[in-house]
Design an enzyme around this catalytic site. Structure first.
Site, PDB file in Angstrom:
ATOM      1  N   TYR A  69       0.835 -31.945  37.632  1.00  0.00           N
ATOM      2  CA  TYR A  69       1.965 -31.472  36.825  1.00  0.00           C
ATOM      3  C   TYR A  69       3.221 -32.308  36.997  1.00  0.00           C
ATOM      4  CZ  TYR A  69      -0.389 -26.854  37.326  1.00  0.00           C
ATOM      5  OH  TYR A  69      -1.248 -25.804  37.359  1.00  0.00           O
ATOM      6  N   PRO A 109       4.952 -11.746  39.770  1.00  0.00           N
ATOM      7  CA  PRO A 109       5.307 -13.089  40.236  1.00  0.00           C
ATOM      8  C   PRO A 109       4.317 -13.634  41.262  1.00  0.00           C
ATOM      9  CG  PRO A 109       6.688 -11.430  41.288  1.00  0.00           C
ATOM     10  CD  PRO A 109       5.745 -10.698  40.407  1.00  0.00           C
ATOM     11  N   GLY A 110       4.116 -14.931  41.189  1.00  0.00           N
ATOM     12  CA  GLY A 110       3.340 -15.611  42.216  1.00  0.00           C
ATOM     13  C   GLY A 110       4.271 -16.535  42.982  1.00  0.00           C
ATOM     14  N   ARG A 139      -0.567 -30.707  42.893  1.00  0.00           N
ATOM     15  CA  ARG A 139       0.515 -30.454  41.937  1.00  0.00           C
ATOM     16  C   ARG A 139       1.315 -31.704  41.545  1.00  0.00           C
ATOM     17  NH1 ARG A 139       4.445 -27.429  42.477  1.00  0.00           N
ATOM     18  NH2 ARG A 139       4.335 -26.234  40.570  1.00  0.00           N
ATOM     19  N   CYS A 197      -9.732 -42.010  47.083  1.00  0.00           N
ATOM     20  CA  CYS A 197      -9.994 -43.282  46.426  1.00  0.00           C
ATOM     21  C   CYS A 197      -9.678 -43.200  44.946  1.00  0.00           C
ATOM     22  CB  CYS A 197     -11.431 -43.700  46.668  1.00  0.00           C
ATOM     23  SG  CYS A 197     -11.671 -43.968  48.427  1.00  0.00           S
ATOM     24  N   GLU A 198      -8.436 -42.985  44.683  1.00  0.00           N
ATOM     25  CA  GLU A 198      -7.893 -42.799  43.351  1.00  0.00           C
ATOM     26  C   GLU A 198      -6.384 -42.784  43.596  1.00  0.00           C
ATOM     27  OE1 GLU A 198      -8.667 -39.364  40.168  1.00  0.00           O
ATOM     28  OE2 GLU A 198     -10.345 -39.809  41.469  1.00  0.00           O
TER      29      GLU A 198
END
Ligand SMILES: *Cc1c(COP(=O)(O)O)cnc(C)c1O
Length: 404
Positions: free
Chosen positions: A302, A260-261, A298, A328-329
């Protein structure tokens, strides 16, 4: 960690700042271990791509964990942190034979996830024991970006190719000491997981030299109130019982492995940022912070949900805010969230910032990556300094073109 703890860490180390609560990491590790306490040989390998700071790795080493690595560089970090090579497993996807050979030279266990490399490796190094990553074709999670066990996944060798694996093993004389699966990043259905373990048991039964079975990970942790999380106690009871039965059928005691992480580090982490500007448009109130997708990608990558709290004014009246970054996005951390009233200068905390947050950070927009601090029982340890302009220039040669 109290709000006062966190605010004083920002005073001391400035924002943005990653903070990890070691007590939470330890309690998650112990929880997992005790869920499988009826298994005699249990090995929990921390998947260090989630958070690879050396001091975090050293903490896991001192807890008795092994290490799950996906690149030869992670192997090197693990060795640097003091892990014994035999406690490190190399579980890459789609890497070259050369990289697998490098890991072999470092003395770690290797896990191969395609037949082409299995055959090449077996021909050259029949004496090196190998683990095989299988794909049981079970969908454990709904999001295909993070679900890696389904039929069209790039991960693992299809169980339908088992006869081919055996032909390679026989022809090369290699020894298969482990079988592995990693079905996806979200197990919320224990029965689906159990079906996958049965498939892996069937595979395991066919390898007489087997020493361990690695069930990967995918333990789901809550990111917000009401989220389903993997019931680790129920999973532990059911899988342990079945694993112990299987060892009886196999005729020998095997090691049960997990890697597991997220489960171990996600909830331990908080990412602290400062509000630079509060901007009201016709329909939205934006809170712009001193960070962006360069530090925590994230939500944008995702659609991950990270709870956001205003720790400078936790009891303030709740209002709706869209929290955005300074890149800048478009980099929206959270849209129309109910957060205690925000003033410019306030410190916001993103929860669940332990896994896949700092480790996915970049220098986009030529920004520095943040500092990292571990907090343990009232004491703080700076485990990575904030970057400086030197870091951005470090590998640049500053060559000048001879223009014609
Ligand atoms: C990423 C990864 C893990 C860890 O997954 P989590 O969802 O963080 O627990 C385990 N095993 C392999 C092979 C991985 O690639």
């Amino acid at each position: 960690m109290t709000h006062e703890n966190l605010l004083s860490l920002v005073e001391k180390y400035e924002s943005p700042l990653y903070v990890y609560d070691a007590e939470k990491i330890i309690s998650q590790y112990n929880k997992l271990q005790s869920a499988f306490e009826t298994v005699n040989k249990l090995k929990i390998n921390y998947a260090c791509k989630a958070l690879s700071n050396l001091s975090i790795l050293k903490l896991f080493n001192s807890l008795g964990a092994g290490l799950d690595t996906v690149s030869v560089q992670e192997v090197q970090l693990g060795l640097k942190a003091g892990f014994d090579p035999s406690d490190i497993i190399f579980t890459p996807n789609g890497v070259s034979l050369g990289e697998i050979e490098q890991a072999t030279e470092l003395g770690v266990q290797i896990n191969i996830d395609n037949i082409s490399i299995l055959e090449q490796f077996g021909q050259k190094h029949p004496e090196v024991p190998v683990c095989i990553r299988m794909n049981p074709h079970i969908m454990a999670g709904g999001n295909t970006k993070i679900s890696v066990g389904h039929i069209d996944s790039k991960f693992g060798i299809s169980i339908h190719q088992l006869p081919l694996i055996h032909r390679v093993v026989e022809n090369t004389g290699m020894r298969i000491t482990g079988v592995h699966m990693h079905t996806g990043s979200d197990i919320y259905d224990i029965d689906a997981f159990l079906r996958a373990t049965e498939i892996l048991f069937n595979v395991a039964m066919t390898f007489k030299d087997l020493e361990y079975i690695d069930f990967g990970s995918g333990f789901k942790v809550p990111y917000k109130e009401g989220d389903i999380e993997t019931d680790i106690v129920e999973l532990g009871e059911k899988v342990s019982k079945r694993f112990n039965e299987f060892c009886g059928e196999f005729g020998r005691e095997l090691t049960l492995m997990f890697e597991p992480g997220k489960f171990l580090v996600s909830e331990a982490g908080q990412f602290l940022v400062q509000v630079n500007v509060v901007k009201q448009t016709t329909s939205t109130v934006f809170a712009g912070v001193d960070s962006g997708l360069n530090h925590l990608i994230r939500p944008m990558f995702y659609d991950a949900y990270h709870q956001i709290e205003n720790i400078s004014n936790p009891l303030g009246k709740k209002r709706f805010y869209t929290v955005v970054g300074y890149i800048c996005e478009t980099d929206t951390f959270g849209a129309n969230r109910q957060i205690s009233e925000i003033k410019e200068g306030d410190i916001l905390s993103f929860k669940n910032a332990g896994a896949y947050c700092f480790s996915m950070a970049s220098n986009y927009n030529s920004r520095y990556r943040p500092a990292e601090v571990i907090f343990y029982k009232g004491k703080d340890y700076l485990v990575r300094e904030r970057e400086t302009i030197e870091d951005l220039l470090m590998r640049q040669t500053n060559a000048t073109l001879e223009l014609e």
